[in-house]
Design an enzyme around this catalytic site. Sequence first.
Site, PDB file in Angstrom:
ATOM      1  N   LEU A   5      56.624  48.620  28.923  1.00  0.00           N
ATOM      2  CA  LEU A   5      55.451  49.310  28.407  1.00  0.00           C
ATOM      3  C   LEU A   5      54.234  48.443  28.679  1.00  0.00           C
ATOM      4  CD1 LEU A   5      53.896  51.414  26.694  1.00  0.00           C
ATOM      5  CD2 LEU A   5      54.619  50.138  24.658  1.00  0.00           C
ATOM      6  N   GLY A   8      46.608  49.406  28.707  1.00  0.00           N
ATOM      7  CA  GLY A   8      45.498  49.198  29.619  1.00  0.00           C
ATOM      8  C   GLY A   8      45.952  49.255  31.062  1.00  0.00           C
ATOM      9  N   GLY A  12      42.734  47.603  37.190  1.00  0.00           N
ATOM     10  CA  GLY A  12      42.680  46.150  37.117  1.00  0.00           C
ATOM     11  C   GLY A  12      44.029  45.479  36.962  1.00  0.00           C
ATOM     12  N   ILE A  13      44.067  44.480  36.081  1.00  0.00           N
ATOM     13  CA  ILE A  13      45.284  43.699  35.890  1.00  0.00           C
ATOM     14  C   ILE A  13      46.417  44.566  35.348  1.00  0.00           C
ATOM     15  CG2 ILE A  13      46.298  41.805  34.560  1.00  0.00           C
ATOM     16  CD1 ILE A  13      43.606  40.381  34.716  1.00  0.00           C
ATOM     17  N   GLY A  14      46.111  45.490  34.445  1.00  0.00           N
ATOM     18  CA  GLY A  14      47.148  46.342  33.883  1.00  0.00           C
ATOM     19  C   GLY A  14      47.838  47.177  34.937  1.00  0.00           C
ATOM     20  N   TYR A 150      34.506  37.754  21.881  1.00  0.00           N
ATOM     21  CA  TYR A 150      35.537  37.938  22.913  1.00  0.00           C
ATOM     22  C   TYR A 150      36.382  36.680  23.031  1.00  0.00           C
ATOM     23  CZ  TYR A 150      37.743  38.251  27.476  1.00  0.00           C
ATOM     24  OH  TYR A 150      38.670  38.242  28.487  1.00  0.00           O
TER      25      TYR A 150
END
Length: 260
Positions: A5, A8, A12-14, A150
Amino acid sequence: MKTALITGASRGIGRAMALELAQRGYDVLLTARSEPQLNEVAAEARKLGRAAQVLPLDLASPGAAEQLAAWATAQTTELAVLVNNAGYGLWGRFEDLSLAEQQDMLQLNMHLPVALTHALLPTLRRQLKAYILNVASTAAYQAVPTLTLYAASKAFLLSFSRGLRYELRDTSVSVTCLSPGATTTDFAGRAGMNAELQATANKVSMTPAQVAQAGIGALLAGEAELIPGALNKVSATLTSFVPKSLTERIAAGIYEKHLK
């Protein structure tokens, strides 16, 4: 079939993580806000011979973790990998950014991975071998003025990962924290950074595919944490040896001077 699973997962990275896992033989469950982009990633995973299911979902919304966990466990009894990748940054001084938008960021960056991990741990522990990958940032290793919350949220995720890893040391579940540096994604645009900052970051950026390959490799090798890229490793390591006030001044010199 063993399943992963990825939150995001639309870009991109996901996205790169999902395809890296598919290449390594995992069926994938994909979630993010954008259904069209999720469907594109799912189609690519299927071309690699893996099953792929999508759940379009606002992961910052109340109850998202519970909804996602219920959906994932309904799709498979062999969930073996959880990748907590969803997250974003906001650029600006803390007092100038609205509290509401900063709280939404914290919800996604911290509360979602905590709640989702808690909900899915019983399922993961039933597997012969299972893995959790939390995607933090090199910002986790120091305070970053104008990216203050962040950086704090990523420091939280790093600490959470290491503490949970120790708690689960005698179980079948391994926890890894991945802390990328600048990557060629839409992070800077989503954070509201100006073009000059984006251009500076692009000079030292890794690609999402490079980060994903390194991160999934570290995950399956059972590593505690990984900072991909030699320059990123060096800069993060140096923060341990120089005064915090100096690293904060350096970071402010990069980010703060570009604010209007």
